[in-house]
Every structure is written in C-alpha cells, then in structure tokens.
Design a protein around this motif. Sequence first.
Motif, PDB file in Angstrom:
ATOM      1  N   ALA A  58      -7.600 -14.032  -4.311  1.00 33.75           N
ATOM      2  CA  ALA A  58      -8.448 -13.212  -3.435  1.00 33.75           C
ATOM      3  C   ALA A  58      -9.271 -12.253  -4.281  1.00 33.75           C
ATOM      4  O   ALA A  58      -8.912 -11.926  -5.417  1.00 33.75           O
ATOM      5  CB  ALA A  58      -7.596 -12.436  -2.434  1.00 33.75           C
ATOM      6  N   ILE A  59     -10.376 -11.804  -3.706  1.00 34.84           N
ATOM      7  CA  ILE A  59     -11.239 -10.829  -4.375  1.00 34.84           C
ATOM      8  C   ILE A  59     -11.648  -9.780  -3.353  1.00 34.84           C
ATOM      9  O   ILE A  59     -11.984 -10.107  -2.216  1.00 34.84           O
ATOM     10  CB  ILE A  59     -12.483 -11.520  -4.993  1.00 34.84           C
ATOM     11  N   GLN A  60     -11.568  -8.517  -3.736  1.00 30.90           N
ATOM     12  CA  GLN A  60     -12.001  -7.418  -2.877  1.00 30.90           C
ATOM     13  C   GLN A  60     -12.659  -6.371  -3.762  1.00 30.90           C
ATOM     14  O   GLN A  60     -12.001  -5.710  -4.542  1.00 30.90           O
ATOM     15  CB  GLN A  60     -10.812  -6.807  -2.131  1.00 30.90           C
TER      16      GLN A  60
ATOM     17  N   VAL B  97       3.105  -8.109  -5.948  1.00 27.21           N
ATOM     18  CA  VAL B  97       4.071  -8.997  -5.304  1.00 27.21           C
ATOM     19  C   VAL B  97       3.457  -9.485  -4.004  1.00 27.21           C
ATOM     20  O   VAL B  97       2.896  -8.693  -3.236  1.00 27.21           O
ATOM     21  CB  VAL B  97       5.407  -8.272  -5.028  1.00 27.21           C
ATOM     22  N   ASP B  98       3.539 -10.792  -3.762  1.00 28.83           N
ATOM     23  CA  ASP B  98       2.988 -11.340  -2.526  1.00 28.83           C
ATOM     24  C   ASP B  98       4.033 -11.254  -1.408  1.00 28.83           C
ATOM     25  O   ASP B  98       5.175 -10.837  -1.647  1.00 28.83           O
ATOM     26  CB  ASP B  98       2.482 -12.773  -2.749  1.00 28.83           C
ATOM     27  N   PRO B  99       3.676 -11.613  -0.182  1.00 30.70           N
ATOM     28  CA  PRO B  99       4.630 -11.500   0.930  1.00 30.70           C
ATOM     29  C   PRO B  99       5.904 -12.323   0.749  1.00 30.70           C
ATOM     30  O   PRO B  99       6.915 -12.047   1.396  1.00 30.70           O
ATOM     31  CB  PRO B  99       3.814 -12.003   2.132  1.00 30.70           C
ATOM     32  N   ASP B 100       5.862 -13.332  -0.126  1.00 28.67           N
ATOM     33  CA  ASP B 100       7.049 -14.150  -0.381  1.00 28.67           C
ATOM     34  C   ASP B 100       7.923 -13.585  -1.498  1.00 28.67           C
ATOM     35  O   ASP B 100       8.926 -14.194  -1.883  1.00 28.67           O
ATOM     36  CB  ASP B 100       6.644 -15.583  -0.733  1.00 28.67           C
ATOM     37  N   GLY B 101       7.504 -12.435  -2.038  1.00 28.95           N
ATOM     38  CA  GLY B 101       8.285 -11.808  -3.097  1.00 28.95           C
ATOM     39  C   GLY B 101       7.995 -12.336  -4.486  1.00 28.95           C
ATOM     40  O   GLY B 101       8.687 -11.983  -5.443  1.00 28.95           O
ATOM     41  N   LYS B 102       6.972 -13.177  -4.619  1.00 35.23           N
ATOM     42  CA  LYS B 102       6.603 -13.731  -5.917  1.00 35.23           C
ATOM     43  C   LYS B 102       5.563 -12.837  -6.592  1.00 35.23           C
ATOM     44  O   LYS B 102       4.709 -12.237  -5.933  1.00 35.23           O
ATOM     45  CB  LYS B 102       6.032 -15.144  -5.759  1.00 35.23           C
ATOM     46  N   SER B 103       5.623 -12.786  -7.909  1.00 37.21           N
ATOM     47  CA  SER B 103       4.668 -11.971  -8.656  1.00 37.21           C
ATOM     48  C   SER B 103       3.276 -12.594  -8.643  1.00 37.21           C
ATOM     49  O   SER B 103       3.128 -13.819  -8.698  1.00 37.21           O
ATOM     50  CB  SER B 103       5.128 -11.807 -10.109  1.00 37.21           C
TER      51      SER B 103
ATOM     52  N   LYS C  78      -9.006   1.920  -1.852  1.00 36.38           N
ATOM     53  CA  LYS C  78      -9.264   1.346  -0.529  1.00 36.38           C
ATOM     54  C   LYS C  78      -9.264  -0.176  -0.593  1.00 36.38           C
ATOM     55  O   LYS C  78      -8.772  -0.849   0.315  1.00 36.38           O
ATOM     56  CB  LYS C  78     -10.604   1.852   0.017  1.00 36.38           C
ATOM     57  N   ALA C  79      -9.832  -0.712  -1.676  1.00 37.79           N
ATOM     58  CA  ALA C  79      -9.845  -2.165  -1.844  1.00 37.79           C
ATOM     59  C   ALA C  79      -8.419  -2.701  -1.961  1.00 37.79           C
ATOM     60  O   ALA C  79      -8.079  -3.741  -1.381  1.00 37.79           O
ATOM     61  CB  ALA C  79     -10.662  -2.542  -3.080  1.00 37.79           C
ATOM     62  N   VAL C  80      -7.582  -1.974  -2.701  1.00 38.36           N
ATOM     63  CA  VAL C  80      -6.177  -2.377  -2.837  1.00 38.36           C
ATOM     64  C   VAL C  80      -5.484  -2.315  -1.481  1.00 38.36           C
ATOM     65  O   VAL C  80      -4.742  -3.234  -1.096  1.00 38.36           O
ATOM     66  CB  VAL C  80      -5.447  -1.474  -3.857  1.00 38.36           C
ATOM     67  N   TYR C  81      -5.730  -1.242  -0.732  1.00 37.05           N
ATOM     68  CA  TYR C  81      -5.089  -1.091   0.575  1.00 37.05           C
ATOM     69  C   TYR C  81      -5.526  -2.188   1.544  1.00 37.05           C
ATOM     70  O   TYR C  81      -4.741  -2.638   2.381  1.00 37.05           O
ATOM     71  CB  TYR C  81      -5.401   0.284   1.160  1.00 37.05           C
ATOM     72  N   ARG C  82      -6.783  -2.629   1.430  1.00 37.02           N
ATOM     73  CA  ARG C  82      -7.242  -3.732   2.287  1.00 37.02           C
ATOM     74  C   ARG C  82      -6.461  -5.008   1.985  1.00 37.02           C
ATOM     75  O   ARG C  82      -6.084  -5.753   2.892  1.00 37.02           O
ATOM     76  CB  ARG C  82      -8.740  -3.969   2.086  1.00 37.02           C
ATOM     77  N   LEU C  83      -6.246  -5.256   0.696  1.00 42.38           N
ATOM     78  CA  LEU C  83      -5.473  -6.435   0.306  1.00 42.38           C
ATOM     79  C   LEU C  83      -4.028  -6.327   0.787  1.00 42.38           C
ATOM     80  O   LEU C  83      -3.417  -7.324   1.177  1.00 42.38           O
ATOM     81  CB  LEU C  83      -5.515  -6.607  -1.215  1.00 42.38           C
ATOM     82  N   LEU C  84      -3.493  -5.107   0.785  1.00 39.97           N
ATOM     83  CA  LEU C  84      -2.143  -4.892   1.296  1.00 39.97           C
ATOM     84  C   LEU C  84      -2.094  -5.096   2.807  1.00 39.97           C
ATOM     85  O   LEU C  84      -1.185  -5.744   3.330  1.00 39.97           O
ATOM     86  CB  LEU C  84      -1.674  -3.476   0.942  1.00 39.97           C
ATOM     87  N   SER C  85      -3.090  -4.560   3.510  1.00 36.45           N
ATOM     88  CA  SER C  85      -3.087  -4.650   4.972  1.00 36.45           C
ATOM     89  C   SER C  85      -3.316  -6.079   5.455  1.00 36.45           C
ATOM     90  O   SER C  85      -2.839  -6.468   6.518  1.00 36.45           O
ATOM     91  CB  SER C  85      -4.152  -3.717   5.565  1.00 36.45           C
ATOM     92  N   ARG C  86      -4.043  -6.869   4.672  1.00 37.66           N
ATOM     93  CA  ARG C  86      -4.281  -8.269   5.045  1.00 37.66           C
ATOM     94  C   ARG C  86      -3.083  -9.162   4.758  1.00 37.66           C
ATOM     95  O   ARG C  86      -3.038 -10.308   5.196  1.00 37.66           O
ATOM     96  CB  ARG C  86      -5.483  -8.812   4.272  1.00 37.66           C
TER      97      ARG C  86
END
Length: 269
Positions: free
Chosen positions: A148-150, A79-85, A49-57
């Motif tokens: 970020a931290i979740q 991978v971030d939204p810019d495609g960078k690792s 769920k924590a991972v999914y929150r980071l994905l949804s944000r």
Amino acid sequence: MRGLSRELKRIDTKYREIESDLERQRTKRRKDDDELKVVEGVIDPPTLKAVYRLLSRGTLHALYGAISTGKEANVYRGVDPDGKSVAVKIYRVTTAESDFMLEYIVGDPRFKNVKRRHRSLIPMWAMKEYKNLQRFQEAGVRAPRPIAIQRNVLVMEFIGNVDEGVPAPLLKNVRIPSPAETFDEIIGMIDLAYKKAGLVHADLSEYNILWQNGPVFIDVSQSVLVNHENAERYLYRDLENITAYFQKLGVETEDPKVIMKYIVTPGEA
C-alpha cells in the motif's frame, strides 16, 4: 491450621503471578512508548495522519521502531492484521534533499507536471518506488512486494523473519555461500529487470541488496525506465559496482562493458 496455611500459600502464589503479569505489561508499554517516540521523532503531523489512515483501513495493525535509517527515508517494522511483520518506509519530508530526485523523475512518462517544490516531490518519489516495485514483481525480479501507499508512507513485504520481525541482512554483511553463483544470479536479475520490467535499478550495490535465501533488490525509488536518457549510464554504473564487489570476493567476472552489451542488445537471451 494446616488448611489455612495451604490457602495462604495459594493466595500468595496467585498474587505473585498477578504482579509478574502486571510487570510484563508495564515493560511492554514502556517498550512500545519508546518505539513510538522513535517514530514520532522523525515524521511530521501530515505523515502521522498518513500512518493513521493505514491503521484505520486495516493495512497496518501496529507500527514499531526503525529497522534501518537513511538520509532519504527510514524503514520501520509494522505488523499487519494477521500479526505478520511488514516493512513501512517513511520518506523524510523535512530533511531529504530533493534536487537529486529530479534527475531520476523528470522525463518519466508515469509522472506528469513534476514540480521542484520539495513537499510535492516526496509523495511522487514514494509513488515511484511503489510503481517500480510492482514492475519488478510482475517481471519476476526478487524485490519486496508493494502492499500500500499513502502520501509518503510505503508499506511493503518484510524481507526477513516475518514472525519474529528480524530483517534480512544486507549483502555486504553476509558470508555468501557461493559468490560466483550469486554474481551470476544478480547479473541475471539486472538483465531480467532491463528486458522484462523495463527498468534499470540505477543505484545498485552491496548496500541495497538484501540476502534472504539469495539476493533481493531494495531501494528502487530512483530506478528508471529503460528509455530514460541516462538509463545506460546508470546501468553501467550498477554493473561496475557489482563486478567490483564480487571481484573483491575473488570472483572472475566479465568486463562491465561486455555484460552491458549483452543486456542492452535486442534479441540477446
């Protein structure tokens, strides 16, 4: 007939291209599924769920397989939204031994009401690494930038080739171009961490320093403030580890006690 033959050949070529493209997609899906199984195999539903929150944000766009594993945590390539690792460190909730954590976290004024319950300690331990990375960054000590931290999931800068997702090697696996200069650089980083970040790494060795055009400190969840009751003991241990390693590489080093005196003495620069 000649025109029909050319048309049939064109259709056959196009068909083969489509088949090839579909096979690439199927291969990619199988690879992604395998990587997801690696992730899901070591984390519990709350962590997912924590991972999914980071994905949804939008902090993460995707999460792939592990790039390093340990008793305390696994590090995955994200991978971030810019495609960078980016590096995604997931602290183990079910298998980590929490008793040793108390030694490094109890008494830290940044964390109040520390409970001995394992599941309460892990998110605090993750937050401790996040805060320590912030202090290293602000002091100019080379360490991953926290993003970020979740809960028990920490997203941080990927040290290595961010475009291809290839992590930097550990110091122990590198043929260091100039060992003596690198030794001096690491001692300088320890000194800067102590005097400017107000931190002692507390578990420093060739196993938790990456090499990316020079040394980069990692695994800093156990790092303590310099006013911690055991800070000087940990500092001396760090210096012993580093001097012993570089002595094996043929570097003539000062005695750890001499280096430590230089670091902890006020006014020394």
